[in-house]
Design a protein around this motif. Structure first.
Motif, mmCIF file in Angstrom:
data_model
loop_
_atom_site.group_PDB
_atom_site.id
_atom_site.type_symbol
_atom_site.label_atom_id
_atom_site.label_comp_id
_atom_site.label_asym_id
_atom_site.label_seq_id
_atom_site.Cartn_x
_atom_site.Cartn_y
_atom_site.Cartn_z
ATOM 1 N N ALA A 23 0.744 -1.553 -0.252
ATOM 2 C CA ALA A 23 -0.354 0.165 -0.216
ATOM 3 C C ALA A 23 0.936 1.540 0.284
ATOM 4 O O ALA A 23 0.570 2.044 -0.610
ATOM 5 N N VAL A 33 -6.366 3.943 -2.878
ATOM 6 C CA VAL A 33 -5.521 2.719 -2.257
ATOM 7 C C VAL A 33 -7.079 2.315 -1.258
ATOM 8 O O VAL A 33 -6.554 3.559 -0.138
ATOM 9 N N VAL A 35 -7.360 -0.815 1.835
ATOM 10 C CA VAL A 35 -6.488 -1.566 2.774
ATOM 11 C C VAL A 35 -7.457 -2.064 4.053
ATOM 12 O O VAL A 35 -8.903 -0.880 4.496
#
Length: 248
Positions: A23, A33, A35
């Motif tokens: 990441a 991104v 996560v």
């Protein structure tokens, strides 16, 4: 232009270790991104390390309900994505004689069932030319004592990579796997909370690795991003990143 500018990535199991390292590289390269993780401490730590540019989401990688909710959130936040990195996984080292049904189910739910349904639910959001990377393990080809259910679940995941790759070819989505050997992440201390035991395991393991060291999360990140964006004529493959342990 930033290397990953305009790329959008989802990392399941991205709040620590290999997922977190991946990441960071993506964010540094200009990507958006998201996560996922489960523990509150891990989620809070990831938010601090990744900053406001990342989306940090609580999601149980074993739960189909959570996977459905994640797919809906990804659709709402990103619309489409370029990379799905399915990295969540964990080992409960157990000799064959001590494996219970609960341990067996836990290993397959987290390391095989969850990843399969994550790809099933999120694949429709992956752009043409996009990529799926699965995290398998050296345990799927090595007969490691104490890893019977973990190794078998990761072997199932390796098989999924092949068939998913074949089925997603018409959508121009590549599916590959990165196969880590021993990597220097917090998981070792989690699996072996006794520091003396952890040190003994580390020393014994290093003795078996041809390169005589543990790998780093950053080395895994490089392999993942190679498979994701550079290896454009590769699908259904597994890339060992294990210091030569599975090869020599």
């Amino acid at each position: 232009m930033e290397r990953y500018g305009e790329k959008r990535a989802v990392i399941i199991g991205g709040t620590s270790g290999m997922g977190l390292a991946t990441a960071k590289v993506l964010l540094d390269g200009g990507a958006r991104v998201l996560v996922t993780g489960l523990s509150q401490a891990g989620l809070e730590s990831a938010e601090k390390e990744l900053g406001k540019e990342a989306l940090v989401v609580s999601s149980d990688a074993r739960s189909l309900t959570d996977i459905d909710a994640l797919a809906a959130q990804v659709k709402a936040e990103f619309d489409t994505i370029d990379l799905l990195f399915v990295n969540a996984g964990f080992s409960i080292p157990t000799p064959v004689a001590n494996v219970t049904e609960a341990i067996y189910d836990e290993m397959f739910n987290l390391n095989a069932k969850g990843p399969f349904f994550a790809v099933q639910k999120l694949a429709p959001l992956i752009n043409r030319g996009g990529s799926v990377v699965l995290t398998t393990s050296v345990a799927n080809v090595k007969g490691l004592p104490g890893q019977v259910t973990y190794g078998a679940a990761k072997a199932a995941l390796r098989s999924f990579a092949r068939t998913l790759a074949a089925e997603l070819v018409p959508s121009e989505i590549r599916v590959n796997a990165v196969s880590p050997g021993p990597i220097d992440t917090p998981i070792l201390d989690k699996v072996f909370p006794d520091k003396n035991v952890a040190a003994q395991v580390r020393e014994k393991t290093i003795g078996m690795i041809p390169m005589k060291r543990f790998g780093t999360s950053e080395e895994i990140a490089k392999a993942v991003l190679f498979l994701a964006f550079e290896a454009t004529f590769t699908t259904g493959a597994e890339l060992p990143v294990d210091g030569g342990w599975s090869q020599l």
